[in-house]
Design an enzyme around this catalytic site. Structure first.
Site, PDB file in Angstrom:
ATOM      1  N   ASP A  82       0.825  -0.946   0.371  1.00 55.83           N
ATOM      2  CA  ASP A  82       0.553   0.081   0.350  1.00 55.83           C
ATOM      3  C   ASP A  82       0.955   1.002  -0.120  1.00 55.83           C
ATOM      4  O   ASP A  82       1.773   1.631   0.449  1.00 55.83           O
ATOM      5  CB  ASP A  82      -0.897   0.418   1.223  1.00 55.83           C
ATOM      6  CG  ASP A  82      -2.607   1.115   1.191  1.00 55.83           C
ATOM      7  OD1 ASP A  82      -2.467   1.612   1.075  1.00 55.83           O
ATOM      8  OD2 ASP A  82      -2.462   1.500   3.042  1.00 55.83           O
ATOM      9  N   HIS A  83       0.773   1.576  -1.030  1.00 55.78           N
ATOM     10  CA  HIS A  83       1.152   3.811  -0.001  1.00 55.78           C
ATOM     11  C   HIS A  83       2.772   3.798  -0.503  1.00 55.78           C
ATOM     12  O   HIS A  83       3.159   4.170   0.582  1.00 55.78           O
ATOM     13  CB  HIS A  83       0.411   4.094   0.676  1.00 55.78           C
ATOM     14  CG  HIS A  83      -0.955   4.795   0.345  1.00 55.78           C
ATOM     15  ND1 HIS A  83      -1.628   5.804  -0.375  1.00 55.78           N
ATOM     16  CD2 HIS A  83      -2.020   4.703   0.942  1.00 55.78           C
ATOM     17  CE1 HIS A  83      -2.761   5.686  -0.499  1.00 55.78           C
ATOM     18  NE2 HIS A  83      -2.690   4.652   0.411  1.00 55.78           N
ATOM     19  N   HIS A 180      -8.549   8.675   4.893  1.00 57.24           N
ATOM     20  CA  HIS A 180      -7.171   7.714   5.871  1.00 57.24           C
ATOM     21  C   HIS A 180      -7.785   8.287   7.247  1.00 57.24           C
ATOM     22  O   HIS A 180      -8.135   9.492   7.303  1.00 57.24           O
ATOM     23  CB  HIS A 180      -6.299   7.872   5.734  1.00 57.24           C
ATOM     24  CG  HIS A 180      -5.812   7.299   4.159  1.00 57.24           C
ATOM     25  ND1 HIS A 180      -5.004   8.105   3.457  1.00 57.24           N
ATOM     26  CD2 HIS A 180      -5.647   5.663   3.531  1.00 57.24           C
ATOM     27  CE1 HIS A 180      -4.701   7.234   2.027  1.00 57.24           C
ATOM     28  NE2 HIS A 180      -5.563   6.002   2.505  1.00 57.24           N
ATOM     29  N   GLY A 181      -8.117   7.311   7.899  1.00 56.04           N
ATOM     30  CA  GLY A 181      -8.570   7.122   9.272  1.00 56.04           C
ATOM     31  C   GLY A 181      -9.584   7.560   9.524  1.00 56.04           C
ATOM     32  O   GLY A 181     -10.667   7.667   9.316  1.00 56.04           O
ATOM     33  N   HIS A 208     -10.295   4.581  -0.999  1.00 49.66           N
ATOM     34  CA  HIS A 208      -9.660   4.487   0.314  1.00 49.66           C
ATOM     35  C   HIS A 208     -10.030   5.468   1.301  1.00 49.66           C
ATOM     36  O   HIS A 208     -11.302   5.673   0.929  1.00 49.66           O
ATOM     37  CB  HIS A 208      -8.017   5.349  -0.088  1.00 49.66           C
ATOM     38  CG  HIS A 208      -6.953   4.491  -0.934  1.00 49.66           C
ATOM     39  ND1 HIS A 208      -5.152   4.132  -0.905  1.00 49.66           N
ATOM     40  CD2 HIS A 208      -7.213   4.102  -1.840  1.00 49.66           C
ATOM     41  CE1 HIS A 208      -5.659   3.980  -1.359  1.00 49.66           C
ATOM     42  NE2 HIS A 208      -5.699   3.619  -2.812  1.00 49.66           N
ATOM     43  N   GLY A 209      -9.548   4.955   2.096  1.00 49.49           N
ATOM     44  CA  GLY A 209     -10.510   5.634   3.602  1.00 49.49           C
ATOM     45  C   GLY A 209     -11.697   4.887   4.212  1.00 49.49           C
ATOM     46  O   GLY A 209     -12.614   5.563   3.753  1.00 49.49           O
ATOM     47  N   GLY A 210     -11.532   3.591   3.452  1.00 53.25           N
ATOM     48  CA  GLY A 210     -13.119   2.577   3.641  1.00 53.25           C
ATOM     49  C   GLY A 210     -13.909   2.932   5.138  1.00 53.25           C
ATOM     50  O   GLY A 210     -14.664   3.237   5.305  1.00 53.25           O
ATOM     51  N   ASN A 230     -10.848   0.010   0.488  1.00 58.35           N
ATOM     52  CA  ASN A 230      -8.766  -0.604   1.299  1.00 58.35           C
ATOM     53  C   ASN A 230      -9.965  -0.054   2.702  1.00 58.35           C
ATOM     54  O   ASN A 230     -10.722   0.678   3.069  1.00 58.35           O
ATOM     55  CB  ASN A 230      -8.231   0.709   1.433  1.00 58.35           C
ATOM     56  CG  ASN A 230      -7.608   0.489  -0.163  1.00 58.35           C
ATOM     57  OD1 ASN A 230      -7.465  -0.291  -0.891  1.00 58.35           O
ATOM     58  ND2 ASN A 230      -6.366   1.365  -0.186  1.00 58.35           N
ATOM     59  N   THR A 233      -8.197   1.640   9.435  1.00 56.18           N
ATOM     60  CA  THR A 233      -8.061   1.862  10.217  1.00 56.18           C
ATOM     61  C   THR A 233      -9.205   0.981  11.481  1.00 56.18           C
ATOM     62  O   THR A 233      -8.458   0.511  12.939  1.00 56.18           O
ATOM     63  CB  THR A 233      -8.778   3.160  10.839  1.00 56.18           C
ATOM     64  OG1 THR A 233      -7.772   4.013   9.864  1.00 56.18           O
ATOM     65  CG2 THR A 233      -8.996   3.829  11.940  1.00 56.18           C
TER      66      THR A 233
HETATM   67  P1  13P Z   1      -8.991   3.596   6.756  1.00 57.18           P
HETATM   68  O1  13P Z   1      -7.605   4.039   7.647  1.00 57.18           O
HETATM   69  O2  13P Z   1      -9.356   5.096   6.475  1.00 57.18           O
HETATM   70  O3  13P Z   1      -9.152   1.851   6.633  1.00 57.18           O
HETATM   71  O4  13P Z   1      -8.067   3.670   4.914  1.00 57.18           O
HETATM   72  C1  13P Z   1      -7.378   3.283   4.499  1.00 57.18           C
HETATM   73  C2  13P Z   1      -6.607   3.397   3.430  1.00 57.18           C
HETATM   74  O5  13P Z   1      -6.936   4.039   2.256  1.00 57.18           O
HETATM   75  C3  13P Z   1      -5.147   2.475   3.477  1.00 57.18           C
HETATM   76  O6  13P Z   1      -4.692   2.981   1.927  1.00 57.18           O
END
Ligand code: 13P
Length: 283
Positions: A82-83, A180-181, A208-210, A230, A233
Site C-alpha cells: 500500500d502507498h 484515511h483514518g 481508499h479511506g474505507g 481499503n 483503521t
Molecule cells: P482507512 O484507514 O480509513 O480504513 O483507510 C485505509 C486505506 O485507504 C489504506 O490505504
C-alpha cells in the site's frame, strides 16, 4: 492456490459490480484472520501491507507467513504493497514476493507523478506484478504519510484519463473525497468523478479511506466502478481492542486468550466488510 495479482480479480469484480476488500494487516494474527474469513466466505481477498509494517517485520517474514497460510487456500489472495513512495522499495517488495504494488507519487506534480508511476509500472510489468497508482491527494494519515486537509484535492477527470492512458494499471486511486483514518464529519464523495473516471479509463477504481463510510456510500461507489475497498483503521481498532478488552475482562497473564479474542475481533471486521462489498461467494 498460489498468490495472484490483483488484475483478474478486480476486472471480474468491476464487471460483476462488487468490490474486493483490501485489508491492511499488521502481523501474523491479523493476516490469519483476513485469510481465514475470506476462505470461509469464499471471497477473493487482498492482503495489504503499509511500508511501515513491511519495514517492521522485514519483507521475507511477511511473505513466508502468507505463503504458509495461503498456498493451500482455495481462494485467490493478492499480496499488495500500500502507498509506497519509493520505487526502490517497490523493487525490494517485488523481489521478496509481493504480487501487487501501489506507487504513491501523488504529492508530486502531474508529470513527476506520471514518471515515477511509469518507472514502478515497468518494474512490476517485468515481474508480472500488478500496479495501483494515485492521483489527487487523499486527506488523513496512512502510517507515515500525512496529508493535511488544506493539501487535499480531488483528482481532475481529464488529467486522470491522460494519466492512465499509457500505463498498464490494474486499479486506479483518484482522490474522490474519502479520507484515511476516522472521519470527523460527513465526507462529501464525488460520485460523478468515480463514474466518469471508471468509464473513461476503463479501470477498476480503488476506494481508499474505507473505515467509517456509510453502507450506502459503499454500495453507490461500487455500482459506479469501485472494485477495491481499503480498510485499515477498523482493523487497527479491532486488533488493539480485541486484545485489550479480553485482557481487562480476565486479568490473566495468559497471552493466548487475548490473542484468540484479537483474531475473532479482526475477523468480525473482515466478515462485515466482505459481506457489505458483495464479494462473498465470488470464488
Ligand atoms: P482507512 O484507514 O480509513 O480504513 O483507510 C485505509 C486505506 O485507504 C489504506 O490505504
Amino acid at each position: 492456490m498460489a498468490l495472484v495479482t490483483m488484475t483478474d480479480m478486480l476486472q471480474k469484480a468491476k464487471g460483476e459490480k462488487y468490490a474486493v476488500g483490501a485489508f491492511n494487516i499488521v502481523d501474523y494474527n491479523s493476516l490469519r484472520a483476513v485469510v481465514q474469513v475470506a476462505e470461509a466466505l469464499k471471497a477473493p481477498v487482498i492482503v495489504q501491507t503499509s511500508v511501515k509494517t513491511v519495514r517492521f517485520w522485514g519483507p521475507s517474514t511477511i511473505v513466508s507467513w502468507l505463503r504458509e497460510i495461503a498456498s493451500e487456500s482455495p481462494i485467490p489472495v493478492a499480496l499488495h504493497l500500500d502507498h509506497c513512495k519509493e520505487v526502490d522499495y517497490i523493487k525490494t517488495c517485488i523481489d521478496a514476493g509481493w504480487t501487487s504494488v501501489m506507487i504513491d507519487a501523488s504529492a508530486k506534480p502531474f508529470e513527476e507523478n506520471l514518471a515515477a508511476t511509469r518507472q514502478a509500472a515497468e518494474l512490476a510489468d517485468a515481474a508480472g506484478v500488478s500496479v495501483e497508482a494515485e492521483m489527487g491527494r487523499i486527506v488523513g494519515v496512512e502510517d507515515d504519510i500525512f496529508v493535511a486537509e488544506h493539501d487535499a484535492h480531488l483528482a481532475d477527470v481529464d488529467e486522470a484519463v491522460a494519466f492512465c492512458k499509457d500505463l498498464n494499471l490494474a486499479v486506479f486511486a483518484p482522490a474522490i473525497g474519502t479520507a484515511h483514518g476516522v472521519y470527523k464529519g460527513e465526507p462529501k464523495i464525488a460520485f460523478d468523478r468515480i463514474e466518469e473516471i471508471a468509464r473513461r479509463t476503463g479501470l477498476p477504481i480503488a476506494l481508499h479511506g474505507g473505515t467509517g463510510l456509510a453502507d450506502e456510500v459503499f454500495r453507490k461507489a461500487i455500482s459506479l466502478g469501485c472494485a477495491k475497498v481499503n480498510i485499515s483503521t477498523a482493523i487497527k481498532y479491532a486488533f488493539i481492542d480485541g486484545f485489550v478488552d479480553d485482557y481487562n475482562a480476565n486479568r490473566k497473564y495468559e497471552p493466548l486468550g487475548p490473542l484468540g479474542a484479537q483474531l475473532d475481533c479482526v475477523g468480525q471486521v473482515v466478515t462485515q466488510n466482505i459481506k457489505l462489498f458483495g464479494s462473498e461467494g465470488k470464488v
